[in-house]
Design a protein around this motif. Structure first.
Motif, PDB file in Angstrom:
ATOM      1  N   LEU A   1      86.032  34.105  88.648  1.00 33.63           N
ATOM      2  CA  LEU A   1      86.016  35.558  88.831  1.00 33.63           C
ATOM      3  C   LEU A   1      86.457  36.294  87.575  1.00 33.63           C
ATOM      4  N   SER A   2      87.420  35.729  86.866  1.00 32.54           N
ATOM      5  CA  SER A   2      87.882  36.394  85.640  1.00 32.54           C
ATOM      6  C   SER A   2      86.859  36.285  84.520  1.00 32.54           C
ATOM      7  N   GLN A   3      85.974  35.286  84.594  1.00 31.94           N
ATOM      8  CA  GLN A   3      84.961  35.094  83.561  1.00 31.94           C
ATOM      9  C   GLN A   3      83.590  35.606  83.979  1.00 31.94           C
ATOM     10  N   ALA A   4      83.473  36.153  85.182  1.00 33.11           N
ATOM     11  CA  ALA A   4      82.179  36.589  85.717  1.00 33.11           C
ATOM     12  C   ALA A   4      81.568  37.666  84.841  1.00 33.11           C
ATOM     13  N   SER A   5      80.255  37.602  84.745  1.00 33.28           N
ATOM     14  CA  SER A   5      79.539  38.540  83.888  1.00 33.28           C
ATOM     15  C   SER A   5      79.473  39.954  84.467  1.00 33.28           C
ATOM     16  N   GLY A   6      79.452  40.063  85.766  1.00 33.37           N
ATOM     17  CA  GLY A   6      79.366  41.380  86.393  1.00 33.37           C
ATOM     18  C   GLY A   6      80.595  41.684  87.215  1.00 33.37           C
ATOM     19  N   SER A   7      80.613  42.867  87.794  1.00 29.38           N
ATOM     20  CA  SER A   7      81.754  43.243  88.624  1.00 29.38           C
ATOM     21  C   SER A   7      81.530  42.912  90.093  1.00 29.38           C
ATOM     22  N   GLY A   8      80.347  42.390  90.408  1.00 29.13           N
ATOM     23  CA  GLY A   8      80.027  42.048  91.792  1.00 29.13           C
ATOM     24  C   GLY A   8      80.443  40.634  92.124  1.00 29.13           C
ATOM     25  N   PRO A   9      79.931  40.130  93.236  1.00 27.53           N
ATOM     26  CA  PRO A   9      80.268  38.759  93.645  1.00 27.53           C
ATOM     27  C   PRO A   9      79.695  37.727  92.669  1.00 27.53           C
ATOM     28  N   LEU A  10      80.236  36.528  92.731  1.00 28.73           N
ATOM     29  CA  LEU A  10      79.751  35.453  91.870  1.00 28.73           C
ATOM     30  C   LEU A  10      78.322  35.068  92.273  1.00 28.73           C
ATOM     31  N   SER A  11      77.537  34.693  91.283  1.00 27.64           N
ATOM     32  CA  SER A  11      76.184  34.229  91.567  1.00 27.64           C
ATOM     33  C   SER A  11      76.249  32.803  92.124  1.00 27.64           C
ATOM     34  N   GLN A  12      75.157  32.366  92.694  1.00 29.12           N
ATOM     35  CA  GLN A  12      75.085  31.002  93.224  1.00 29.12           C
ATOM     36  C   GLN A  12      75.331  29.991  92.102  1.00 29.12           C
ATOM     37  N   ALA A  13      74.795  30.242  90.920  1.00 29.33           N
ATOM     38  CA  ALA A  13      74.990  29.335  89.780  1.00 29.33           C
ATOM     39  C   ALA A  13      76.456  29.293  89.356  1.00 29.33           C
ATOM     40  N   GLU A  14      77.129  30.439  89.367  1.00 23.54           N
ATOM     41  CA  GLU A  14      78.552  30.477  89.009  1.00 23.54           C
ATOM     42  C   GLU A  14      79.399  29.718  90.024  1.00 23.54           C
ATOM     43  N   ILE A  15      79.061  29.853  91.296  1.00 12.07           N
ATOM     44  CA  ILE A  15      79.797  29.144  92.349  1.00 12.07           C
ATOM     45  C   ILE A  15      79.570  27.639  92.221  1.00 12.07           C
ATOM     46  N   GLN A  16      78.326  27.239  92.014  1.00 10.78           N
ATOM     47  CA  GLN A  16      78.027  25.814  91.863  1.00 10.78           C
ATOM     48  C   GLN A  16      78.749  25.242  90.654  1.00 10.78           C
ATOM     49  N   SER A  17      78.756  25.961  89.564  1.00  8.23           N
ATOM     50  CA  SER A  17      79.448  25.518  88.354  1.00  8.23           C
ATOM     51  C   SER A  17      80.946  25.370  88.605  1.00  8.23           C
ATOM     52  N   MET A  18      81.524  26.309  89.349  1.00  9.11           N
ATOM     53  CA  MET A  18      82.947  26.247  89.670  1.00  9.11           C
ATOM     54  C   MET A  18      83.258  24.994  90.479  1.00  9.11           C
ATOM     55  N   PHE A  19      82.433  24.703  91.496  1.00  4.57           N
ATOM     56  CA  PHE A  19      82.666  23.510  92.314  1.00  4.57           C
ATOM     57  C   PHE A  19      82.492  22.227  91.508  1.00  4.57           C
ATOM     58  N   GLU A  20      81.552  22.225  90.571  1.00  5.52           N
ATOM     59  CA  GLU A  20      81.374  21.045  89.710  1.00  5.52           C
ATOM     60  C   GLU A  20      82.608  20.831  88.834  1.00  5.52           C
ATOM     61  N   ARG A  21      83.174  21.912  88.305  1.00  5.91           N
ATOM     62  CA  ARG A  21      84.392  21.788  87.493  1.00  5.91           C
ATOM     63  C   ARG A  21      85.562  21.290  88.343  1.00  5.91           C
TER      64      ARG A  21
END
Length: 71
Positions: free
Chosen positions: A32-52
Motif C-alpha cells: 500500500l505504501s508503494q502503490a502507484s495510485g491512491s485507490g485499491p491495490l491492483s490484482q498484480a500488486e496483490i499477487q506480487s505481495m503474496f509471492e513476496r
C-alpha cells in the motif's frame, strides 16, 4: 518418505499462523505504501505481495518442519 506436516507435539501451528498473519499484514502495508495510485491495490500488486510473503515464509516453515521430524 518425507512428511510436509509439522508434528502436533511441537505445538507450532498457532505460532506459524501468527507469523504468517504478521507477514501478510507487513506485506500489505508495504504494498500500500508503494502503490502507484491512491485507490485499491491492483490484482498484480496483490499477487506480487503474496509471492513476496511466500518467499519470506517458506524457508522458515521448511526449517520448522525439518526440525520437528528430527526429534
Amino acid at each position: 518418505m518425507i512428511s510436509i506436516q509439522v508434528l502436533p507435539i511441537t505445538a507450532q501451528g498457532g505460532n506459524q499462523a501468527l507469523e504468517s498473519a504478521a507477514a501478510v499484514v507487513n506485506g500489505l502495508m508495504t504494498a500500500l505504501s508503494q502503490a502507484s495510485g491512491s485507490g485499491p491495490l491492483s490484482q498484480a500488486e496483490i499477487q506480487s505481495m503474496f509471492e513476496r510473503v511466500q518467499d519470506i515464509r517458506e524457508p522458515r516453515t521448511f526449517d520448522i518442519i525439518k526440525t520437528t521430524h528430527q526429534r
